[in-house]
Write an enzyme that holds these catalytic residues in place. Structure first.
Site, mmCIF file in Angstrom:
data_model
loop_
_atom_site.group_PDB
_atom_site.id
_atom_site.type_symbol
_atom_site.label_atom_id
_atom_site.label_comp_id
_atom_site.label_asym_id
_atom_site.label_seq_id
_atom_site.Cartn_x
_atom_site.Cartn_y
_atom_site.Cartn_z
ATOM 1 N N ASP A 76 0.782 -3.231 8.375
ATOM 2 C CA ASP A 76 -0.852 -3.173 8.677
ATOM 3 C C ASP A 76 -1.691 -3.995 8.854
ATOM 4 O O ASP A 76 -0.969 -5.310 8.758
ATOM 5 C CB ASP A 76 -1.611 -2.521 8.370
ATOM 6 C CG ASP A 76 -1.390 -0.926 7.118
ATOM 7 O OD1 ASP A 76 -0.527 -0.411 8.307
ATOM 8 O OD2 ASP A 76 -1.210 0.159 6.138
ATOM 9 N N HIS A 123 1.227 -1.310 -0.179
ATOM 10 C CA HIS A 123 -0.101 -0.467 0.364
ATOM 11 C C HIS A 123 0.927 1.174 -0.096
ATOM 12 O O HIS A 123 1.401 0.855 0.619
ATOM 13 C CB HIS A 123 -1.033 0.098 1.175
ATOM 14 C CG HIS A 123 -2.478 -0.725 1.306
ATOM 15 N ND1 HIS A 123 -2.476 -1.933 2.077
ATOM 16 C CD2 HIS A 123 -2.705 -1.545 -0.377
ATOM 17 C CE1 HIS A 123 -4.053 -2.309 1.784
ATOM 18 N NE2 HIS A 123 -3.404 -1.936 0.455
ATOM 19 N N ASP A 174 1.042 4.110 1.181
ATOM 20 C CA ASP A 174 1.556 4.919 2.380
ATOM 21 C C ASP A 174 2.677 3.683 3.116
ATOM 22 O O ASP A 174 3.148 4.748 4.167
ATOM 23 C CB ASP A 174 0.014 5.060 3.530
ATOM 24 C CG ASP A 174 -0.265 3.777 3.952
ATOM 25 O OD1 ASP A 174 -0.230 3.221 2.750
ATOM 26 O OD2 ASP A 174 -1.169 4.064 5.104
ATOM 27 N N HIS A 175 3.046 3.096 2.470
ATOM 28 C CA HIS A 175 4.484 2.250 3.599
ATOM 29 C C HIS A 175 5.393 2.427 2.175
ATOM 30 O O HIS A 175 6.583 1.890 2.499
ATOM 31 C CB HIS A 175 3.557 0.678 3.536
ATOM 32 C CG HIS A 175 2.670 0.731 5.164
ATOM 33 N ND1 HIS A 175 3.434 0.952 6.250
ATOM 34 C CD2 HIS A 175 1.892 1.490 4.310
ATOM 35 C CE1 HIS A 175 1.677 0.728 6.594
ATOM 36 N NE2 HIS A 175 1.004 0.762 6.286
HETATM 37 ZN ZN LIG Z 1 -1.927 -0.542 4.691
#
Ligand SMILES: [Zn+2]
Length: 307
Positions: free
Chosen positions: A210, A64, A66-67
């Site tokens: 996450d 994802h 944001d990582h």
């Molecule tokens: Zn994520």
């Protein structure tokens, strides 16, 4: 010996309210490991006074944006800064395609070797076996394949007792620290236990981000000294957490309690929370020793005191 983590980005998804996307810098005995690399990570490193070329290994939990969207910028800056030492990147295999494509279309030929290592998917599998630290995988539950990381400090050498220092010739010190008995010049043997004390116990740090609430992580996290666990929402949004495969602060605290960890560090906060206070209050109802990650703050990983 240093074992500390600096949280560079603690926000979920969108950069907002002064929070940045996920990134952490782990220092183990002055070896630097970057965990996740959200957008803006290189600026965060600069503000923390870190020489990016000292980072030897980068671990990306999942793909994802944001990582990992800061990764190409960071790699590009390392290239422009004249990096020569090898950079190891550990991530899902698809990331290699992304890196290769970006380098190809920009006709960039990196000045340093970039070694890509596909991550294993099952908990307990070995990722990094360095002299000072071993890193193993934690299988997380999220909308796409996601891996957490367990860092275990490799046992240090035994400590020579102050009163024994003069009895050990210089050339034999390393072997004695490694646990060998000492053979004296006249052929006698001095037991190692007379000469040394046990080394300090090894410390452990776990990164779980996450992930949905996942109690079967608990056996892998038993007794870790510091657990970073995502807490994207509070229980008021438990349904949203379930739907998006994130955790609430209470769920993070339940994992910490069941695993009897030393300290729980919360992070990956939804931008809807102005402050971390309500997440902390919720978590503390289940587990007392909770901290909230903050941009640029360093947390020292201490051996927890088992009561
Ligand atoms: Zn994520």
């Amino acid at each position: 010996m240093r074992f500390e983590v600096t949280t560079l980005g603690t926000g979920a998804a969108l950069p907002a309210r002064g929070r940045f996307p996920s990134a952490q810098l782990l220092n183990v005995h002055d070896q630097l490991y970057l965990i996740d690399c959200g957008e803006g990570t290189q600026e965060r490193l600069r503000m923390a006074g870190v020489n990016m070329n000292r980072i030897g290994q980068i671990l990306i939990s999942h793909l994802h944006g944001d990582h990992y969207l800061g990764l190409m910028g960071l790699i590009s800056s390392m290239h422009l800064n004249g990096r020569e030492n090898v950079l190891h990147v550990h991530a899902r295999a698809e990331l290699k395609e992304v890196i290769d494509l970006q380098l190809r279309v920009s006709r960039t030929y990196l000045r340093f070797p970039l070694e890509f290592h596909p991550l294993p998917s099952q908990s307990g599998e070995l990722i990094i076996d360095d002299p000072k630290v071993r890193v193993t995988a934690l299988e997380l539950t999220h909308r796409i394949p996601t891996t957490g990381f367990l860092f275990t400090e490799v046992s240090q050498l035994r400590r020579i007792k102050p009163e024994a220092v003069d009895r050990i010739p210089h050339f034999a010190r390393t072997r004695v620290k490694e646990g060998e008995d000492l053979v004296t010049a006249d052929g006698g043997v001095i037991a190692n236990s007379e000469l040394t004390n046990d080394p300090p116990p090894s410390r452990r740090y776990a990164y779980c981000c996450d992930t949905a609430y996942k109690p079967d992580l608990v056996p892998h996290l038993m007794g870790v000294d510091l657990l970073y666990h995502e807490a994207t929402f509070t229980e008021l949004l438990a349904a949203r957490a379930k739907e998006t495969m994130h955790s609430t602060a209470r769920q993070a605290a339940l994992i910490a309690k069941q695993a009897n960890v030393g300290t729980l560090l919360l992070g990956h906060f939804s931008s809807r929370y102005k402050s971390e206070e309500e997440l902390l209050i919720e978590a503390r109802q289940e587990f007392p020793n909770v901290l909230a990650a903050e941009e640029g703050k360093t947390f020292f990983i201490h051996q927890q005191i088992m009561v």
